[in-house]
Design a protein around this motif. Sequence first.
Motif, PDB file in Angstrom:
ATOM      1  N   PHE A 141      15.721  -0.157  -6.950  1.00  0.00           N
ATOM      2  CA  PHE A 141      15.864   1.211  -6.664  1.00  0.00           C
ATOM      3  C   PHE A 141      16.700   1.561  -5.687  1.00  0.00           C
ATOM      4  CE2 PHE A 141      13.928   4.392  -3.766  1.00  0.00           C
ATOM      5  CZ  PHE A 141      14.014   5.387  -4.578  1.00  0.00           C
ATOM      6  N   LEU A 142      16.714   0.783  -4.353  1.00  0.00           N
ATOM      7  CA  LEU A 142      17.620   1.005  -3.222  1.00  0.00           C
ATOM      8  C   LEU A 142      19.039   0.642  -3.553  1.00  0.00           C
ATOM      9  CD1 LEU A 142      15.230  -0.448  -0.362  1.00  0.00           C
ATOM     10  CD2 LEU A 142      15.509   1.952  -0.975  1.00  0.00           C
ATOM     11  N   SER A 143      19.251  -0.379  -3.909  1.00  0.00           N
ATOM     12  CA  SER A 143      20.701  -1.083  -4.111  1.00  0.00           C
ATOM     13  C   SER A 143      21.604  -0.152  -5.417  1.00  0.00           C
ATOM     14  CB  SER A 143      20.976  -2.579  -4.209  1.00  0.00           C
ATOM     15  OG  SER A 143      20.201  -2.969  -3.200  1.00  0.00           O
ATOM     16  N   LEU A 144      21.101  -0.022  -6.479  1.00  0.00           N
ATOM     17  CA  LEU A 144      21.542   0.302  -7.557  1.00  0.00           C
ATOM     18  C   LEU A 144      21.193   1.988  -7.672  1.00  0.00           C
ATOM     19  CD1 LEU A 144      21.494  -1.140 -11.178  1.00  0.00           C
ATOM     20  CD2 LEU A 144      21.370   1.160 -10.814  1.00  0.00           C
TER      21      LEU A 144
ATOM     22  N   MET B 165      23.792   5.054  -6.852  1.00  0.00           N
ATOM     23  CA  MET B 165      24.063   5.945  -7.861  1.00  0.00           C
ATOM     24  C   MET B 165      24.022   7.516  -7.507  1.00  0.00           C
ATOM     25  SD  MET B 165      22.379   4.727 -11.587  1.00  0.00           S
ATOM     26  CE  MET B 165      22.733   6.368 -12.393  1.00  0.00           C
ATOM     27  N   LEU B 166      22.774   7.588  -6.835  1.00  0.00           N
ATOM     28  CA  LEU B 166      22.532   9.208  -6.334  1.00  0.00           C
ATOM     29  C   LEU B 166      23.862   9.571  -5.147  1.00  0.00           C
ATOM     30  CD1 LEU B 166      18.811   9.054  -5.619  1.00  0.00           C
ATOM     31  CD2 LEU B 166      20.060  10.385  -7.579  1.00  0.00           C
TER      32      LEU B 166
ATOM     33  N   PHE C 117      26.782   5.283 -12.193  1.00  0.00           N
ATOM     34  CA  PHE C 117      26.101   4.042 -12.589  1.00  0.00           C
ATOM     35  C   PHE C 117      26.847   2.967 -12.607  1.00  0.00           C
ATOM     36  CE2 PHE C 117      24.505   1.245 -16.642  1.00  0.00           C
ATOM     37  CZ  PHE C 117      23.408   0.985 -15.638  1.00  0.00           C
ATOM     38  N   LEU C 118      28.166   2.870 -12.822  1.00  0.00           N
ATOM     39  CA  LEU C 118      29.173   1.845 -12.564  1.00  0.00           C
ATOM     40  C   LEU C 118      29.189   1.339 -11.250  1.00  0.00           C
ATOM     41  CD1 LEU C 118      32.613   1.411 -14.156  1.00  0.00           C
ATOM     42  CD2 LEU C 118      32.369   0.841 -12.034  1.00  0.00           C
ATOM     43  N   ILE C 119      29.235   2.325 -10.314  1.00  0.00           N
ATOM     44  CA  ILE C 119      29.146   2.276  -8.669  1.00  0.00           C
ATOM     45  C   ILE C 119      27.689   1.622  -8.343  1.00  0.00           C
ATOM     46  CG2 ILE C 119      29.148   3.551  -6.755  1.00  0.00           C
ATOM     47  CD1 ILE C 119      31.918   3.189  -7.567  1.00  0.00           C
ATOM     48  N   GLY C 120      26.854   2.062  -8.852  1.00  0.00           N
ATOM     49  CA  GLY C 120      25.488   1.480  -8.681  1.00  0.00           C
ATOM     50  C   GLY C 120      25.412  -0.049  -9.153  1.00  0.00           C
TER      51      GLY C 120
ATOM     52  N   ALA D 111      26.013  -5.377 -19.874  1.00  0.00           N
ATOM     53  CA  ALA D 111      26.049  -5.030 -21.055  1.00  0.00           C
ATOM     54  C   ALA D 111      26.078  -3.673 -21.371  1.00  0.00           C
ATOM     55  CB  ALA D 111      24.757  -5.876 -21.948  1.00  0.00           C
ATOM     56  N   ILE D 112      25.103  -2.687 -20.686  1.00  0.00           N
ATOM     57  CA  ILE D 112      24.816  -1.212 -21.017  1.00  0.00           C
ATOM     58  C   ILE D 112      26.493  -0.759 -20.558  1.00  0.00           C
ATOM     59  CG2 ILE D 112      23.923   0.681 -20.117  1.00  0.00           C
ATOM     60  CD1 ILE D 112      21.497  -0.736 -19.623  1.00  0.00           C
ATOM     61  N   LEU D 113      27.005  -1.143 -19.529  1.00  0.00           N
ATOM     62  CA  LEU D 113      28.409  -0.420 -18.995  1.00  0.00           C
ATOM     63  C   LEU D 113      29.409  -0.846 -20.144  1.00  0.00           C
ATOM     64  CD1 LEU D 113      28.240  -1.131 -15.314  1.00  0.00           C
ATOM     65  CD2 LEU D 113      28.377   1.012 -16.405  1.00  0.00           C
TER      66      LEU D 113
END
Length: 392
Positions: free
Chosen positions: A93-96, A100-101, A114-117, A162-164
């Motif tokens: 939650f915190l790091s990813l 992202m936010l 999402f990539l930055i997260g 894998a998602i990215l």
Amino acid sequence: MLSDFPLLLGAGLVLLGIFFLGFLSLKLNFPSVILYILFGVVLADLLSHNELLHFASEIGIVLLFFLLGLEFSVRRLGGIAKKIWPSGLLDIFLSLGVSMLIALGFGMDLFSAFLIGGIAYATSSSITAKLLDDKSRMANTETEFILAILIFEDLIAPIVIAILIGISTGGSFEANDLFLLVGKVIGLAALAIILGKTLFKKFDDLLDKVEDEDFKIVLLIGIAVSYGGFALYLGLSEVLGAFLAGMMLAEIAKIERVEQAVDPVRDLLLPTFFIYFGTSITFGDGIPMPLFLAVLLLWSIAAKIIVGILGGRWYGLSKKVSLRAGLSLCARGEFSVVIASVATGAIKVMGGIYIVAAAFLGMLLFERAPAIANKVYGKKKPKKKDLKVPGE
């Protein structure tokens, strides 16, 4: 010409560089890992396609986590898993999530955010494990918590990658793909447990029969590399596979014989991983998005410290030890590099700068963690013993 530069000459110069930088780090009392990474950055044009260096770096990181896995029996790992999941979810939650936010707040699209997260998420397992070993902190109270967080991240990071990759290549990542990845992780761990309880149950007897130390080294490194390679074949992390390979042998009676055989090879090859890591980072021209980079860097460090402070308390650590753990989790590394390679343009350049800065600051915070924790909570005073005077 660089294209005519022999692989063997490059390997020889790398070994000489490792000696010089290792010697320099001892004289300056400065983390050798930082010097190795910077050495790789400086020689990136010369060494970026050196297959020998890449191969040596893979073996080095595999052996590091193989030896770490030897410290965790199945029973111990099961007990840790029950305690670590709340801290692991907080870390996601915190790091990813919050990273992202922040990216969305700076006007990035959802994929870029999402990539930055992903880049900001995972602590560098290799850097952290190496520092724990170098600074003789393997037996510390917080080390089990730190390693548990690293393992949790090593399970989540391949799913993020894998998602990215699925999205960036124009494909799709569906629920079935996620279930398949999770199934592979569970299957790999289950196989390690079965092998540990069956095939490797009498491994001590086999080691007793092998009198030649060289053959022991070949056997043990072969086990570590094979299981790490099998994890790669399944689309998972070789680090996870190597850790599970070590876990398979964790319950043999004389574990120190395995460590003594593998330690010298690990110590020789592990610096090459950090050098190769440095060669994979490209800076480009200038620093893109400097304000966003600064905010992301500060938040990503704060997030890991919070994970340590809160997660460590949930894990059963004291306030002081939890702070020390949080300060030791800030370095980013190999997974961040893999995720940054998916990016293009300014985001890729910014990702490279972020990784070097986060690795550097994370290692400095690791170095200072005990001193900072002592300053915040004070040193533990030794209890005074009531000494009785003879004749009283």
